[in-house]
Each structure stands twice: as structure tokens, then as C-alpha cells.
Write a protein that holds these residues in place. Structure first.
Motif, short mmCIF file in Angstrom:
data_model
loop_
_atom_site.label_atom_id
_atom_site.label_comp_id
_atom_site.label_asym_id
_atom_site.label_seq_id
_atom_site.Cartn_x
_atom_site.Cartn_y
_atom_site.Cartn_z
N VAL A 1 24.01 -50.01 -12.10
CA VAL A 1 24.78 -51.25 -12.19
C VAL A 1 24.88 -51.70 -13.64
O VAL A 1 25.93 -52.17 -14.10
CB VAL A 1 24.11 -52.34 -11.32
CG1 VAL A 1 24.73 -53.71 -11.59
CG2 VAL A 1 24.22 -51.98 -9.84
N VAL A 2 23.79 -51.56 -14.39
CA VAL A 2 23.80 -51.93 -15.81
C VAL A 2 24.77 -51.04 -16.59
O VAL A 2 25.55 -51.51 -17.42
CB VAL A 2 22.38 -51.82 -16.40
CG1 VAL A 2 22.40 -52.01 -17.92
CG2 VAL A 2 21.45 -52.84 -15.75
N VAL A 3 24.73 -49.73 -16.31
CA VAL A 3 25.64 -48.80 -16.99
C VAL A 3 27.08 -49.14 -16.67
O VAL A 3 27.95 -49.13 -17.56
CB VAL A 3 25.32 -47.35 -16.58
CG1 VAL A 3 26.36 -46.39 -17.16
CG2 VAL A 3 23.92 -46.95 -17.04
N LEU A 4 27.35 -49.47 -15.42
CA LEU A 4 28.72 -49.85 -15.02
C LEU A 4 29.20 -51.05 -15.82
O LEU A 4 30.32 -51.05 -16.35
CB LEU A 4 28.77 -50.16 -13.53
CG LEU A 4 30.11 -50.68 -12.99
CD1 LEU A 4 31.19 -49.62 -13.13
CD2 LEU A 4 29.97 -51.12 -11.54
N GLY A 5 28.36 -52.07 -15.93
CA GLY A 5 28.73 -53.24 -16.71
C GLY A 5 29.01 -52.89 -18.16
O GLY A 5 29.95 -53.42 -18.77
N GLY B 1 17.01 -65.36 -9.84
CA GLY B 1 16.84 -65.03 -11.25
C GLY B 1 17.21 -63.60 -11.59
O GLY B 1 17.65 -63.32 -12.71
N ALA B 2 17.04 -62.68 -10.63
CA ALA B 2 17.35 -61.27 -10.90
C ALA B 2 18.81 -61.06 -11.26
O ALA B 2 19.15 -60.13 -12.00
CB ALA B 2 16.98 -60.42 -9.68
N VAL B 3 19.69 -61.92 -10.74
CA VAL B 3 21.12 -61.80 -11.06
C VAL B 3 21.33 -61.96 -12.57
O VAL B 3 22.08 -61.20 -13.20
CB VAL B 3 21.94 -62.86 -10.30
CG1 VAL B 3 23.39 -62.86 -10.78
CG2 VAL B 3 21.88 -62.59 -8.80
N PHE B 4 20.63 -62.92 -13.15
CA PHE B 4 20.77 -63.14 -14.59
C PHE B 4 20.10 -62.03 -15.39
O PHE B 4 20.52 -61.73 -16.51
CB PHE B 4 20.19 -64.50 -14.97
CG PHE B 4 20.92 -65.65 -14.35
CD1 PHE B 4 22.24 -65.92 -14.69
CD2 PHE B 4 20.31 -66.45 -13.40
CE1 PHE B 4 22.92 -66.97 -14.11
CE2 PHE B 4 20.98 -67.51 -12.82
CZ PHE B 4 22.30 -67.78 -13.17
N GLN B 5 19.08 -61.41 -14.82
CA GLN B 5 18.46 -60.27 -15.49
C GLN B 5 19.44 -59.11 -15.59
O GLN B 5 19.58 -58.49 -16.65
CB GLN B 5 17.22 -59.83 -14.71
CG GLN B 5 16.52 -58.62 -15.30
CD GLN B 5 15.28 -58.23 -14.51
OE1 GLN B 5 14.16 -58.49 -14.92
NE2 GLN B 5 15.49 -57.59 -13.38
N SER C 1 27.95 -56.64 -14.05
CA SER C 1 26.59 -56.25 -13.63
C SER C 1 25.98 -57.31 -12.73
O SER C 1 25.32 -56.97 -11.72
CB SER C 1 25.70 -56.02 -14.86
OG SER C 1 26.11 -54.87 -15.56
N GLY C 2 26.16 -58.58 -13.06
CA GLY C 2 25.58 -59.64 -12.25
C GLY C 2 26.16 -59.69 -10.85
O GLY C 2 25.42 -59.78 -9.86
N LEU C 3 27.50 -59.60 -10.74
CA LEU C 3 28.13 -59.67 -9.43
C LEU C 3 27.85 -58.43 -8.57
O LEU C 3 27.60 -58.55 -7.37
CB LEU C 3 29.64 -59.85 -9.59
CG LEU C 3 30.10 -61.21 -10.14
CD1 LEU C 3 31.62 -61.26 -10.27
CD2 LEU C 3 29.60 -62.35 -9.26
N VAL C 4 27.87 -57.26 -9.19
CA VAL C 4 27.57 -56.04 -8.43
C VAL C 4 26.13 -56.06 -7.96
O VAL C 4 25.81 -55.67 -6.81
CB VAL C 4 27.87 -54.78 -9.26
CG1 VAL C 4 27.41 -53.53 -8.52
CG2 VAL C 4 29.36 -54.69 -9.57
N LEU D 1 24.98 -55.74 -4.08
CA LEU D 1 24.35 -54.51 -3.61
C LEU D 1 22.84 -54.57 -3.51
O LEU D 1 22.25 -53.84 -2.67
CB LEU D 1 24.72 -53.35 -4.54
CG LEU D 1 26.20 -52.98 -4.64
CD1 LEU D 1 26.39 -51.79 -5.57
CD2 LEU D 1 26.78 -52.66 -3.25
N LEU D 2 22.19 -55.39 -4.31
CA LEU D 2 20.73 -55.28 -4.42
C LEU D 2 20.02 -56.45 -3.71
O LEU D 2 20.62 -57.43 -3.37
CB LEU D 2 20.35 -55.25 -5.90
CG LEU D 2 21.02 -54.13 -6.71
CD1 LEU D 2 20.62 -54.23 -8.18
CD2 LEU D 2 20.62 -52.76 -6.16
#
Length: 434
Positions: free
Chosen positions: A385-389, A305-309, A426-429, A433-434
Motif C-alpha cells: 500500500v505504501v509503494v502504491l501511494g 491512528g494507523a490510517v495516518f501512519q 495510501s491512507g484510503l487504501v 483493505l487493512l
């Protein structure tokens, strides 16, 4: 009493037939099928014709509106008895539309204010939707799940009201069927719905929806879209997700209003005094809604679920980055086309300024900061990661604007594509990484 109000009352009475579904079982479609036959082939004049006839019906000498409404209800009844649509949701979908229209017409007797009309639809539809579900529970001797019923009644009403704003009165059958199917989806995803969550979600989203309309930040359709989106985000994701969402809408709306008269002189101002319509809301937030729905159903999808977050936050970062880049960057001179770097006039699709790029980065940083503070499990690296997206999505928007935006691929489609890129990045990175 106006003919339109009498007609809405008649449709509400016909819709009430749906509550007999638990008693009729597999024959639940029969009453509506009978009404459809009478409307299409038997009632061609007289008091009943005058009661139910819309202007187009009078021209054609046939109650096509009532026939379509009844056939849609019969179709939903068949879905309920043969394909698994819960009976209470079938009744709720019919009641929401029938009594929502009645509520709107009651308000129209005294006011033509669009917001009040939408409020009348909302109150009438939500109360009737809840009552319909409760009636089915009573007839089947099952417990009345107040928070769940309230959430589904309000969500169904918002869906129906939004479709009614976007479509025409004659499209009621499509509205009813769409509402029933979406309620089926919402019910499957709402695994755990608490009283506090639903109550708080309703209070917050309705208050902010009214504020957005009153301040001119959204049209009625845009307000309905935003309230529905906010409700689903809170129930399926949580208040941290909603904080990310409202950050985009709040900061984005302020940037749209910022130096609006100057933007008008430059020819780069948003239409309708910057009020967001449905197309604008969904163009920027449809991907976010999809991420929330996937998060709620992540166990069935076998995806963390975190991927979708992270995808959700990335899409919102892209939306805010693009908004700030265009709304504030457009106030500066000497924009250059992102694909060739040649000078272009202000407002040219794909034209960027270095100031706009800086503000776009700032928008992504704001969303990343909110995600770090309020979304569970987001570390400083996750915020990056969010900023990158967000930045990649903003850049994709500019590239698409310079290459494909036009009559066939409009601004809303470009916004959707950009937020999709931000979500995917953001989801793929995050997954890697996480």
C-alpha cells in the motif's frame, strides 16, 4: 559591546517581565502594554532610545520594534489569562525569542558563521524557554516536568529560529505569536513525553541536522526545518516513523549530489549546490508533518491512528520516488512528456524517462521496506500500500509538472501536491483493505 548586542540584552530584560504573569493574573498584559505605550509615544530620544532603537526606528524617531515586541507579548498574555493558553507556554514563547536573539548576538561578537549564529539562538532560546516554564511552576507550586519542558523549549526555539531565518528582524511580533500558538498545539498533542524519548530525539535530530549542514545537504533554514520535523516525528510518532523520514532525506540528498556536475551541464541541477532549503524541506515533508500531528490527535479526530501512519509513509514514498525519478532519470537522454509522450529536452517539467520511472519505483520500494521493518502493524500487504501511494504520487508530480507548474505554481507546490496524493492514496487504501 556592539549596539546590536546591547539592544538584544535590553529586549531580553523587557521579555523577562513575562515571568510575573502568575503573580499578576489577569493583569499580566499590563507591564508590556505600558512598555508599548512608552516606546511608541514617550521615548523619542536619550539613552533608552539609543539602547532599543533599530535603524528603522532611528529614521522614524519612534521605537516601533520595542512597541511591536511588547504588544505581541501583551497579546499572548491576554490569550493566557482569557482564552486558556497555559501561562508557562506564554512565558516560554516570550523567553525563547528574547533570549534566543541575545544568544545569537553573543555569537555574532566573535563569528559570522551562520550555523554558529543559529546554534547561539538555539542554546539561548532553549535554556531560557526551559527556565521560564520552571519559574512559572515554582511560582504556582506545581511540579517541574523536565522532559515535557525540555521538549517544548526546544520545539519552540526551533520554530522561532526557523521563522527568524525566513522573515526579518522587524517581524519579531509575528514570530512570538506564532511560537506561542504552536507551543499550545504541541503541548496538547504531547500526551506522554518520556525522558529517554526526548533525550534520544534531541541527540539524534541535532546530530543529523549538523551533519546535513556540514555536508552541504541543507542550508541553515533547511537544517532547522529538518531538525524540527525530526523532533516532532520522534515525539509524536516514534523512531520507526523517524526512520522512514530519514530514509527520504538521506537517500534523496545522496541522489541530489549524484553526478552533480553533469546535472549542472544539463541544466537540471538543484540550486545552492543541492543544499535543501526550507521550501524544499516543507514542500516534500509538510504533508508528513500533518500526518504525524493527526496521528497524535487521532483520538480526538475519531479516526484510527494507523490510517495516518500509512498516509505518512505514502507521502514519504511519493517524495523519494519523485526525487529519484528526477535526480537520476534526468541523467538519461530522450525524455518524453508524460501527458503526450512527445520528446522534450532534458529538464522539461513533466518530462520522464523509463530509467527515471524504474528508479522512482525503487524509491517507493525502499520506503515500503523500511515501513515493513520498523513501523508497527505494517504487513507485506501494508508495505505494498505504501509503494502504491509512492508511485501514484510520483506520477501525479509528473502530470502536474507537465500541466500546471510555472511561476504561480512552483516546484515546491507541485511537491506538496504529489506527497498529498501519495498520502491520500495510501491512507484510503489502508482504510479499505487493512
Amino acid at each position: 559591546m556592539q549596539p546590536t548586542l546591547r539592544r538584544a540584552g535590553g529586549f531580553a530584560l523587557v521579555g523577562t517581565l513575562a515571568v510575573a504573569a502568575p503573580v499578576l493574573g489577569r493583569a499580566a498584559f499590563v507591564p508590556f502594554a505600558a512598555v508599548a505605550v512608552l516606546a511608541a509615544f514617550v521615548i523619542t530620544d536619550g539613552p533608552l532610545f539609543d539602547l532599543f532603537a533599530r535603524p528603522a526606528d532611528r529614521r522614524e524617531g519612534r521605537l516601533n520594534g520595542l512597541a511591536g515586541f511588547s504588544l505581541a507579548a501583551a497579546g499572548l498574555a491576554i490569550l493566557a489569562t482569557e482564552l486558556g493558553l497555559p501561562t508557562d507556554l506564554y512565558v516560554a514563547a516570550v523567553f525563547v525569542l528574547a533570549y534566543g536573539n541575545l544568544g545569537k548576538r553573543l555569537v555574532a561578537e566573535t563569528s559570522d558563521e551562520p550555523f554558529l549564529g543559529a546554534a547561539g539562538f538555539g542554546v539561548g532560546g532553549a535554556v531560557a524557554g526551559f527556565a521560564g516554564q520552571a519559574a512559572v511552576s515554582s511560582l504556582t507550586s506545581t511540579s517541574i516536568a523536565v522532559p515535557r519542558f525540555a521538549f517544548l523549549a526546544v520545539a519552540g526555539t526551533l520554530v522561532a529560529a526557523l521563522f527568524r531565518e525566513m522573515l526579518f528582524e522587524r517581524d519579531d511580533p509575528l514570530v512570538m505569536l506564532s511560537t506561542g500558538l504552536l507551543l499550545w498545539l504541541f503541548d496538547a498533542l504531547a500526551v506522554s513525553v518520556g525522558v529517554v524519548d526526548v533525550g534520544a530525539a534531541l541527540a539524534v535530530t541535532v546530530a543529523l541536522g549538523y551533519a546535513s549542514y556540514a555536508l552541504g545537504a541543507a542550508s541553515v533554514a533547511g537544517m532547522l526545518s529538518g531538525v524540527l520535523l525530526g523532533l516532532l516525528v520522534i515525539v509524536f510518532g516514534g523512531f520507526g516513523w523517524f526512520a522512514v523520514l530519514i530514509t527520504f532525506f538521506g537517500v534523496g540528498s545522496l541522489s541530489t549530489k549524484f553526478r552533480y556536475e553533469e546535472k549542472k551541464r544539463r541544466g537540471i541541477a538543484e540550486e545552492n549546490e543541492g543544499a535543501r532549503g526550507t521550501g524544499n524541506v516543507l514542500g516534500n515533508a509538510a504533508v508528513a508533518l500533518l500526518c504525524v500531528i493527526c496521528f497524535a490527535g487521532s483520538q480526538s479526530l475519531s479516526v484510527e491512528g494507523a490510517v495516518f501512519q500509512f498516509a505518512f509513509a505514502g507521502s514519504m514514498a511519493a517524495a523519494l520516488s519523485d526525487t529519484l525519478s528526477s535526480e537520476i532519470g534526468g541523467l538519461y537522454d530522450s525524455p518524453r512528456l508524460i501527458t503526450t509522450l512527445e520528446p522534450v529536452p532534458p529538464g522539461t517539467d513533466g518530462g520522464v524517462t523509463w530509467q527515471g520511472e524504474v528508479f522512482g519505483l525503487l524509491g517507493a520500494l525502499v520506503v515500503g521496506g523500511v515501513a515493513l521493518a520498523l513501523l508497527p502493524g505494517v504487513s507485506p500487504t501494508g508495505a505494498g500500500v505504501v509503494v502504491l501511494g509512492g508511485v501514484v504520487g510520483m506520477t501525479a508530480d509528473s502530470v502536474l509538472g507537465a500541466t500546471v507548474e510555472g511561476p504561480r505554481f512552483g516546484n515546491e507546490a507541485v511537491n506538496f501536491a504529489a506527497t498529498f496524493v501519495g498520502a491520500v492514496v495510501s491512507g484510503l487504501v489502508a482504510l479499505a483493505l487493512l
